[in-house]
Design a protein around this motif. Structure first.
Motif, PDB file in Angstrom:
ATOM      1  N   ILE A  64     -11.389  -6.999   2.427  1.00  0.00           N
ATOM      2  CA  ILE A  64     -10.155  -7.278   3.167  1.00  0.00           C
ATOM      3  C   ILE A  64      -9.062  -6.361   2.646  1.00  0.00           C
ATOM      4  O   ILE A  64      -9.191  -5.741   1.584  1.00  0.00           O
ATOM      5  CB  ILE A  64      -9.736  -8.752   3.026  1.00  0.00           C
ATOM      6  N   SER A  65      -7.985  -6.281   3.414  1.00  0.00           N
ATOM      7  CA  SER A  65      -6.873  -5.414   3.037  1.00  0.00           C
ATOM      8  C   SER A  65      -5.849  -6.246   2.269  1.00  0.00           C
ATOM      9  O   SER A  65      -4.953  -6.853   2.855  1.00  0.00           O
ATOM     10  CB  SER A  65      -6.265  -4.799   4.293  1.00  0.00           C
ATOM     11  N   ALA A 121      12.646  -4.538  -1.840  1.00  0.00           N
ATOM     12  CA  ALA A 121      11.956  -3.242  -1.883  1.00  0.00           C
ATOM     13  C   ALA A 121      11.159  -3.055  -0.601  1.00  0.00           C
ATOM     14  O   ALA A 121      10.649  -4.012  -0.023  1.00  0.00           O
ATOM     15  CB  ALA A 121      11.028  -3.164  -3.094  1.00  0.00           C
ATOM     16  N   VAL A 122      11.051  -1.794  -0.178  1.00  0.00           N
ATOM     17  CA  VAL A 122      10.468  -1.477   1.119  1.00  0.00           C
ATOM     18  C   VAL A 122       9.485  -0.332   0.974  1.00  0.00           C
ATOM     19  O   VAL A 122       9.697   0.592   0.193  1.00  0.00           O
ATOM     20  CB  VAL A 122      11.588  -1.068   2.118  1.00  0.00           C
ATOM     21  N   LYS A 123       8.397  -0.418   1.708  1.00  0.00           N
ATOM     22  CA  LYS A 123       7.523   0.752   1.875  1.00  0.00           C
ATOM     23  C   LYS A 123       7.351   0.948   3.380  1.00  0.00           C
ATOM     24  O   LYS A 123       7.095  -0.014   4.111  1.00  0.00           O
ATOM     25  CB  LYS A 123       6.164   0.480   1.231  1.00  0.00           C
ATOM     26  N   LEU A 124       7.532   2.174   3.841  1.00  0.00           N
ATOM     27  CA  LEU A 124       7.290   2.448   5.261  1.00  0.00           C
ATOM     28  C   LEU A 124       5.877   2.975   5.459  1.00  0.00           C
ATOM     29  O   LEU A 124       5.117   2.468   6.265  1.00  0.00           O
ATOM     30  CB  LEU A 124       8.290   3.490   5.786  1.00  0.00           C
ATOM     31  N   SER A 125       5.540   4.014   4.701  1.00  0.00           N
ATOM     32  CA  SER A 125       4.272   4.742   4.806  1.00  0.00           C
ATOM     33  C   SER A 125       4.179   5.443   6.154  1.00  0.00           C
ATOM     34  O   SER A 125       5.033   5.249   7.024  1.00  0.00           O
ATOM     35  CB  SER A 125       3.065   3.833   4.573  1.00  0.00           C
ATOM     36  N   LYS A 135       1.093  -0.498   7.649  1.00  0.00           N
ATOM     37  CA  LYS A 135       1.076  -0.674   6.195  1.00  0.00           C
ATOM     38  C   LYS A 135       2.472  -0.896   5.619  1.00  0.00           C
ATOM     39  O   LYS A 135       2.630  -0.978   4.391  1.00  0.00           O
ATOM     40  CB  LYS A 135       0.428   0.547   5.520  1.00  0.00           C
ATOM     41  N   ALA A 136       3.484  -0.944   6.481  1.00  0.00           N
ATOM     42  CA  ALA A 136       4.854  -1.149   5.988  1.00  0.00           C
ATOM     43  C   ALA A 136       4.986  -2.526   5.349  1.00  0.00           C
ATOM     44  O   ALA A 136       4.377  -3.487   5.799  1.00  0.00           O
ATOM     45  CB  ALA A 136       5.855  -1.003   7.141  1.00  0.00           C
ATOM     46  N   THR A 137       5.772  -2.596   4.266  1.00  0.00           N
ATOM     47  CA  THR A 137       6.052  -3.891   3.646  1.00  0.00           C
ATOM     48  C   THR A 137       7.549  -3.984   3.380  1.00  0.00           C
ATOM     49  O   THR A 137       8.210  -2.982   3.123  1.00  0.00           O
ATOM     50  CB  THR A 137       5.305  -4.073   2.306  1.00  0.00           C
ATOM     51  N   ALA A 158       2.801   6.809  12.774  1.00  0.00           N
ATOM     52  CA  ALA A 158       1.850   6.485  13.849  1.00  0.00           C
ATOM     53  C   ALA A 158       1.011   5.292  13.429  1.00  0.00           C
ATOM     54  O   ALA A 158       0.337   5.332  12.392  1.00  0.00           O
ATOM     55  CB  ALA A 158       0.949   7.684  14.127  1.00  0.00           C
ATOM     56  N   PRO A 159       1.036   4.221  14.215  1.00  0.00           N
ATOM     57  CA  PRO A 159       0.260   3.047  13.811  1.00  0.00           C
ATOM     58  C   PRO A 159      -1.245   3.301  13.903  1.00  0.00           C
ATOM     59  O   PRO A 159      -1.714   3.993  14.810  1.00  0.00           O
ATOM     60  CB  PRO A 159       0.692   1.964  14.807  1.00  0.00           C
ATOM     61  N   ALA A 160      -1.964   2.766  12.957  1.00  0.00           N
ATOM     62  CA  ALA A 160      -3.428   2.875  12.947  1.00  0.00           C
ATOM     63  C   ALA A 160      -3.963   1.595  12.331  1.00  0.00           C
ATOM     64  O   ALA A 160      -3.265   0.943  11.546  1.00  0.00           O
ATOM     65  CB  ALA A 160      -3.863   4.093  12.133  1.00  0.00           C
ATOM     66  N   PRO A 161      -5.185   1.193  12.713  1.00  0.00           N
ATOM     67  CA  PRO A 161      -5.719  -0.044  12.129  1.00  0.00           C
ATOM     68  C   PRO A 161      -5.898   0.102  10.617  1.00  0.00           C
ATOM     69  O   PRO A 161      -6.296   1.159  10.129  1.00  0.00           O
ATOM     70  CB  PRO A 161      -7.068  -0.227  12.825  1.00  0.00           C
ATOM     71  N   VAL A 162      -5.589  -0.978   9.902  1.00  0.00           N
ATOM     72  CA  VAL A 162      -5.806  -0.994   8.446  1.00  0.00           C
ATOM     73  C   VAL A 162      -7.063  -1.795   8.185  1.00  0.00           C
ATOM     74  O   VAL A 162      -7.096  -2.996   8.420  1.00  0.00           O
ATOM     75  CB  VAL A 162      -4.604  -1.643   7.723  1.00  0.00           C
TER      76      VAL A 162
END
Lengths: 434, 434
Positions: free
Chosen positions: B384-385, B398-402, B407-409, B428-432
């Motif tokens: 799992i992710s 705190a932020v992550k875009l990526s 995968k953004a948090t 660009a969104p992609a499945p994680v």
């Protein structure tokens, strides 16, 4: 704290021999059934059994150390039936029948030991002969084959690292389990292990048998290996083998007796055993000839075990014979056991399903399929076509023709005589892979 | 004689806990490198790290027993660096450099222990937070993930029989070795293990690392797992992670400081480390924005580790940036580590081979690929992710875009502000999947 069994490690330091044959029950069940009859009907016949390596490209004497081979053969000669084993043979039921083995036979087994052997090297092969009373030499067939096959496996794995060994067995397990999953798709499958003689090794055969028990449930009806049957609470499977008609034929005094020999043997068998044990091998001297001259009473037997012709034509030939004798094949059993693997089991199952009772004896491709399993891809683990056959009886050469001339054994002049007596009908050469 | 270690069996009867984390070196190497810098430059920053399960369909709190989870987390808090481990950190060379870790840092590590945790169940998931000094909370990331992933594996295997377990691991070994054989066809491959956080379990990761060492030889350059690097005499691999720019960004007092934060972090890093450690993560807030505003001196660094965009476009983007800065990409290094498996390693290798130095960090699909391995085919072993991310610094979110919005948090309002400051270019969104 680190757990180390120091006593065990210390024992291992002085390790001498890892015996391959540790029990006289580590043999095929039909050997015991035949032995009981041989001892009763033919106690004075002398036979020679000989090792025959049909895969001549594998030079066994270059692969297996002679001293190791002698040590294993010598060790097998020290093994006796234990009390527990004899009690189990006496108390267990086989094919639903109590007391399959009589008290006098079991008492005789208590003193049994494997007889002497004669071993020479010639042209990179081993000449290995067992000469003496049929009641003793016959018992060498399976342990001799198991010893040579396992010594060959050990030699192939001798220089591998721990990691390569781990991957090799992991792949072999994954491979077998994939076969199990394919076989699960056959709902009415009836399958047994016939792989003792050609196994990679005893421990591996045990794993395979446990895998089939776990994976196939009731569709796995048992094993030909008596020791594994006892230990895993499985049925011991098997009836009789080519040595019976071969010895009967060798002892024939003329061509007429020779032609009648295959049926004489079956009459003897019927006197000793019945029920599910009434299985005939049709192919010792060619199936077509066998069926053409077979007595009508044989149509009342449980079934046949075709062992050298391609399964589908062999089965059709027998079904046609049953029908010609007014017998419904759905009441009869065909056991296929010649070099079967998942592909041929599936094909044969689908071809005959519903038309006849079917059973499969799965041998070499069950207990010795390490093809493409070793990380370095060497071929030293590929199974070879090794047999141990009766080669003479009371001094007369013994012959097997089979439906596949590539599997014929015996003196060339005698083979010619047998071909004259039984004919060549239906004999078709095919490659012998295992 | 049957050998049984009775003392061991008796111990097993009273078995209480099989600890997952048995060493504080059982973590990723970059954690130690970052920790040394954090302690030096940001000793007073407080952070919160939080568990985030991106595979919401897997309800972890229904799968993993809370008491077991607490027992493992509590046990991890009792573990200390041992003398042997500290001596090895002091005496070993990393990336060819002696004394990577200073004596005062090592003395400080001697007293280190993992800080407290906060655990709740909500909606079938666990909320797990680690709040306190950055110098301590950062060290929970890897053990927390390893504990949860291994407890999930144990739960999936709890009711399996001995035989099913045997087949499962045999298949997983066969599967991994087939991957190794494919990777062997890439002569200039440079690969390392990045699979600690998502591993099936510690013992399985160890087997995988030993498999790569045995199978790939010099092409396997090492492992991110410090304990395995020490035990298997491999290089410890890794540099820095997203938490550095994320904390720097969170501590920014205005948008201008926020925009400069990713580069400020790299300047700090350069002051601490150099040589092969000069690897930049370009994607914390989008690679396109990062490169557009990157200072020229970054072109002198060893390379980049693109970690959320598809590997081939991400690499091309960076190569174009190097070329625009007059740098020959063949003198530079790209490390790919985002959800790689054999297919994408092969594709990426062939695409870039000869144009740039390449290295692959192989994670989840190395150490946790049990897809189709369980005999009954259940999905409870599918990876799992799961991540454990810094979620606040000194009270600021705190932020992550990526490069992949999936995968953004972070807090939605803050994410919106970051998107305004850094722009959306190239996201660009992609499945994680892992």
């Amino acid at each position: 704290m680190t757990f180390t069994d120091i006593a065990r490690r210390t024992y291992d330091h002085n390790f001498r021999l890892d015996p391959i044959v540790r029990s006289l029950l580590d043999t095929d069940f039909y050997k015991l059934l035949m032995l009981q009859m041989i001892r009763h009907v033919h106690p004075d016949v002398a036979t020679t059994f000989s090792l025959i390596n049909r895969t001549t490209s594998v030079r066994l004497a270059d692969v297996i150390d002679e001293a190791e081979l002698r040590a294993q053969l010598d060790h097998a000669r020290t093994v006796r039936f234990t009390k527990k084993e004899l009690i189990w043979l006496a108390g267990n039921s086989f094919y639903g029948r109590q007391q399959m083995f009589g008290p006098d036979f079991l008492a005789w087994l208590a003193d049994f030991r494997l007889p002497e052997y004669e071993l020479h090297r010639r042209d990179g092969q081993y000449e290995l002969h067992f000469a003496g009373p049929w009641t003793h030499t016959t018992m060498w067939e399976i342990p001799a084959l198991a010893i040579i096959n396992e010594l060959r496996s050990r030699a192939a794995l001798r220089d591998k690292g721990k990691f390569a060994l781990d991957v090799t067995f992991a792949r072999a397990k994954a491979k077998l389990w994939n076969k199990v999953e394919r076989l699960r798709a056959l709902p009415d499958l009836v399958l047994s292990d016939f792989g003792t003689r050609r196994r990679h090794g005893f421990l591996w055969q045990r794993w395979c048998v446990e895998a089939l028990k776990e994976g196939l449930g009731d569709r796995f009806i048992g094993t030909s290996n008596v020791l594994l049957a006892m230990d895993a609470d499985l049925e011991a499977i098997g009836t009789n083998a080519h040595e019976l008609p071969m010895v009967a034929a060798a002892l024939s005094r003329n061509d007429a007796e020779l032609a009648a020999a295959p049926y004489r043997v079956l009459e003897e068998w019927r006197q000793h055993y019945n029920g599910n044990l009434l299985i005939a091998l049709p192919d010792a001297f060619g199936t077509a000839a066998f069926l053409r001259n077979a007595p009508d009473w044989l149509a009342g037997w449980t079934g046949f075990r075709p062992d050298s012709a391609p399964p589908i034509p062999a089965g059709e030939q027998i079904i046609a014979w049953w029908q010609a004798h007014g017998v419904d094949p759905r009441q009869r059993l065909l056991i296929f056991s010649d070099g079967m693997d998942v592909d041929s089991i599936e094909r044969t199952y689908h071809h005959f399903h519903g038309r006849v009772r079917l059973s499969f004896g799965w041998g070499t491709n069950l207990t010795n399929d390490f093809r493409d399993c070793a990380p370095d891809g060497d071929s030293a683990l590929e199974p070879i076509s090794l047999v141990c056959k009766v080669t003479s009886a009371n001094g007369h050469p013994a012959v097997k023709l089979s439906d596949n001339p590539a599997k014929a054994t015996g003196d060339p002049a005698e083979i010619a005589r047998y071909l004259r007596v039984f004919g060549r009908e239906g004999l078709a050469p095919a490659p012998v892979t295992v």
